[in-house]
Design an enzyme around this catalytic site. Sequence first.
Site, PDB file in Angstrom:
ATOM      1  N   PRO A 109       0.848  -1.193   0.000  1.00 54.83           N
ATOM      2  CA  PRO A 109       0.000   0.000   0.000  1.00 54.83           C
ATOM      3  C   PRO A 109       0.886   1.247   0.000  1.00 54.83           C
ATOM      4  O   PRO A 109       1.891   1.284   0.693  1.00 54.83           O
ATOM      5  CB  PRO A 109      -0.773  -0.094   1.315  1.00 54.83           C
ATOM      6  CG  PRO A 109      -0.572  -1.465   1.831  1.00 54.83           C
ATOM      7  CD  PRO A 109       0.693  -1.982   1.232  1.00 54.83           C
ATOM      8  N   GLU A 110       0.512   2.231  -0.784  1.00 52.82           N
ATOM      9  CA  GLU A 110       1.309   3.440  -0.856  1.00 52.82           C
ATOM     10  C   GLU A 110       0.713   4.505   0.027  1.00 52.82           C
ATOM     11  O   GLU A 110      -0.373   4.355   0.575  1.00 52.82           O
ATOM     12  CB  GLU A 110       1.386   3.914  -2.311  1.00 52.82           C
ATOM     13  CG  GLU A 110       1.915   2.796  -3.191  1.00 52.82           C
ATOM     14  CD  GLU A 110       2.540   3.283  -4.468  1.00 52.82           C
ATOM     15  OE1 GLU A 110       2.892   4.469  -4.557  1.00 52.82           O
ATOM     16  OE2 GLU A 110       2.710   2.467  -5.381  1.00 52.82           O
ATOM     17  N   LYS A 147       3.513   5.990   5.337  1.00 51.26           N
ATOM     18  CA  LYS A 147       2.755   4.745   5.246  1.00 51.26           C
ATOM     19  C   LYS A 147       2.353   4.236   6.630  1.00 51.26           C
ATOM     20  O   LYS A 147       1.905   3.097   6.763  1.00 51.26           O
ATOM     21  CB  LYS A 147       3.593   3.700   4.517  1.00 51.26           C
ATOM     22  CG  LYS A 147       3.944   4.124   3.099  1.00 51.26           C
ATOM     23  CD  LYS A 147       4.781   3.070   2.432  1.00 51.26           C
ATOM     24  CE  LYS A 147       5.405   3.601   1.166  1.00 51.26           C
ATOM     25  NZ  LYS A 147       6.348   2.619   0.619  1.00 51.26           N
ATOM     26  N   ASN A 176       6.082   1.646  -4.734  1.00 50.57           N
ATOM     27  CA  ASN A 176       6.720   1.239  -5.973  1.00 50.57           C
ATOM     28  C   ASN A 176       5.914   1.590  -7.232  1.00 50.57           C
ATOM     29  O   ASN A 176       6.479   1.891  -8.277  1.00 50.57           O
ATOM     30  CB  ASN A 176       6.993  -0.262  -5.928  1.00 50.57           C
ATOM     31  CG  ASN A 176       8.145  -0.635  -6.813  1.00 50.57           C
ATOM     32  OD1 ASN A 176       9.118   0.111  -6.908  1.00 50.57           O
ATOM     33  ND2 ASN A 176       8.021  -1.766  -7.485  1.00 50.57           N
ATOM     34  N   ARG A 208      12.411  -5.070  -6.368  1.00 50.63           N
ATOM     35  CA  ARG A 208      11.139  -4.571  -6.869  1.00 50.63           C
ATOM     36  C   ARG A 208      11.306  -4.084  -8.301  1.00 50.63           C
ATOM     37  O   ARG A 208      12.383  -3.661  -8.710  1.00 50.63           O
ATOM     38  CB  ARG A 208      10.640  -3.430  -5.976  1.00 50.63           C
ATOM     39  CG  ARG A 208      10.137  -3.992  -4.679  1.00 50.63           C
ATOM     40  CD  ARG A 208       9.448  -2.953  -3.874  1.00 50.63           C
ATOM     41  NE  ARG A 208      10.409  -2.128  -3.165  1.00 50.63           N
ATOM     42  CZ  ARG A 208      10.060  -1.303  -2.187  1.00 50.63           C
ATOM     43  NH1 ARG A 208       8.807  -1.172  -1.836  1.00 50.63           N
ATOM     44  NH2 ARG A 208      10.959  -0.589  -1.568  1.00 50.63           N
TER      45      ARG A 208
END
Length: 273
Positions: free
Chosen positions: A2-3, A55, A170, A263
């Site tokens: 989750p961003e 976050k 990401n 990533r």
Amino acid sequence: MPEGDTIFRTAQALQRALAGRVVTRFDSVYPSIIRVAEDHPVAGRTVEAVRARGKHLLITFSGDLTLHTHMRMNGSWHIYRPGERWQRSSRDMRVLVGTDAFVAVGFNVPVVELLSGRDLARHEQLRALGPDLLDPEFDASEVVGRLRDHRADSIGDALLNQRVMAGIGNVLKSEILFVARIDPFRPIQSLSDDGLTHIVGVARELMHANVLGRMRTLSPATGRRTTRSLDPNAKLWVYGRDRRPCRRCGALIQSRKTGMDARLTYWCPRCQI
Ligand SMILES: [Zn+2]
């Protein structure tokens, strides 16, 4: 993962559901939390505020107690009416805050802490966070200064560094650098202050646009990210589009694994220099 915009949106939904209400039920599967809650019961306190910092999600209760959570890769918060059937298995419940009107359930949330104001002020991770992109008092020049402290890092890695600025994950990293038309692997030292200020401005804009875009798709029962159900104006430019034509120039989108956790970074080799 989750961003920051997802956490921000989750915090807003939890704030609407919980703030001002008295906690009637509190539960967690983590023994360390239950131990703290035995000495400092959460039930009976009023929820004062729910807010996001980067976050991290902070639920503040009356009487100097805050629930700190971080969702990492798989965590999510759902909001239910009391008695409503959960969309996830109760085995995935990690923490629960219930009031007469709503029950907030944290599923697979790996980081859960109950903290006093003093603990919060001394909290290493929270103190280390850079300026939050969704903070109304966000200071771009401070972030440019912090970027300069990581001059040898690539701009892509630096955008993910929560100590430089808080909130970018990401997906947004790749999207921001496409919109700013910057090669994600460029070292910071190759970018001018104006260039960095522009990137930071784009980052803020996209974070805000995502918060607004996803607000419309918010279901009261879920706090899940709904990347694929965005309106067409908010569709992704490069993320997840490996070997597909760039929406702007038609060149094939590239991807590469980077960093310790490998990533994926996506970019257009023609648009981004
Ligand atoms: Zn392109």
